[in-house]
Design a protein around this motif. Sequence first.
Motif, PDB file in Angstrom:
ATOM      1  N   VAL A  38      -0.609   8.862  10.637  1.00  0.00           N
ATOM      2  CA  VAL A  38      -1.346   9.787   9.775  1.00  0.00           C
ATOM      3  C   VAL A  38      -0.983   9.562   8.312  1.00  0.00           C
ATOM      4  CG1 VAL A  38      -1.605  12.217   9.136  1.00  0.00           C
ATOM      5  CG2 VAL A  38      -1.710  11.551  11.539  1.00  0.00           C
ATOM      6  N   ARG A  98      -3.763   8.143   5.682  1.00  0.00           N
ATOM      7  CA  ARG A  98      -4.427   9.338   5.150  1.00  0.00           C
ATOM      8  C   ARG A  98      -5.102   9.059   3.811  1.00  0.00           C
ATOM      9  NH1 ARG A  98      -0.699  14.489   4.012  1.00  0.00           N
ATOM     10  NH2 ARG A  98       0.228  12.890   2.678  1.00  0.00           N
ATOM     11  N   THR A 133       3.005  10.874  13.144  1.00  0.00           N
ATOM     12  CA  THR A 133       3.303  11.120  11.729  1.00  0.00           C
ATOM     13  C   THR A 133       3.144   9.848  10.911  1.00  0.00           C
ATOM     14  OG1 THR A 133       4.876  12.858  12.357  1.00  0.00           O
ATOM     15  CG2 THR A 133       5.044  11.980  10.126  1.00  0.00           C
TER      16      THR A 133
END
Length: 254
Positions: A41, A45, A38
């Motif tokens: 990412v 991102r 998490t």
Amino acid sequence: MPPSIDDFFPNAVLFQDTPFELNRIMLIRLLVIVVLVTWLVLSTRKLKIVPGRLQAATEFLLFFVRDDIAIATLGEKNGRRYLPLIMTMFFLPLGMNITSTVPFVGIAGTSVIGLPLVMSVVAWGAFIYAGFRDRGWAYLKSALFLPGVPWPLYFLLTPLEILSTFIVRPVTLTMRLLMNMVAGHLLLALVYSASSFFLFALLPQGNLAGLLGLGTVAFGVVYTGFEIFTALLQAYVFAFLTAIYIQLAVAEEH
């Protein structure tokens, strides 16, 4: 209760007596995986030219592993080739180690031998693969038969090379990481158990010896900082040694 070796063998929490049995440490490992994925990412991102705090912190660690461990040790070509492995060997131990200092978690995911052993076997397989990929059977020859040595000495040196290269390396990788995390957990648990005894058992009874709890709490806070440093250091050492072993395997002579 004082800390004991039983801390590292907790009772099953889910799916007891099945192949999918999960105890506290396994749940911690799964949680760390979810948090790591998490975090990476979310922080990568939507990359910005002027990074925010999360992106800046992530980039610092990523660039550190890429430039100061992988490429600095293996060179540009091999450093980028084995970068995913080196990244994994840094971030996975880091996440698993740091849980020893997280409140209500209190034990590292690497404090039971299974995970350190698996990572060490992966590192072991990686440097053997790298040696054969780059040099073929010449890798095995150079690993077992040191150049420039009188041939009778090979009866002594070759078994030692087999032991040191193919057995001792994964064992030392495993034990170095495991023992540091075991010792850290036991010492932290002992300090905070003592603090609880002094402050909540002795002091309410008017026993001035309970004031010693203030000292043990202070020591616990300081040692928690040291444990965080140890978590970072052990992650660095694991990734760095993995890179070193790969470099030794692909080098023309070692």
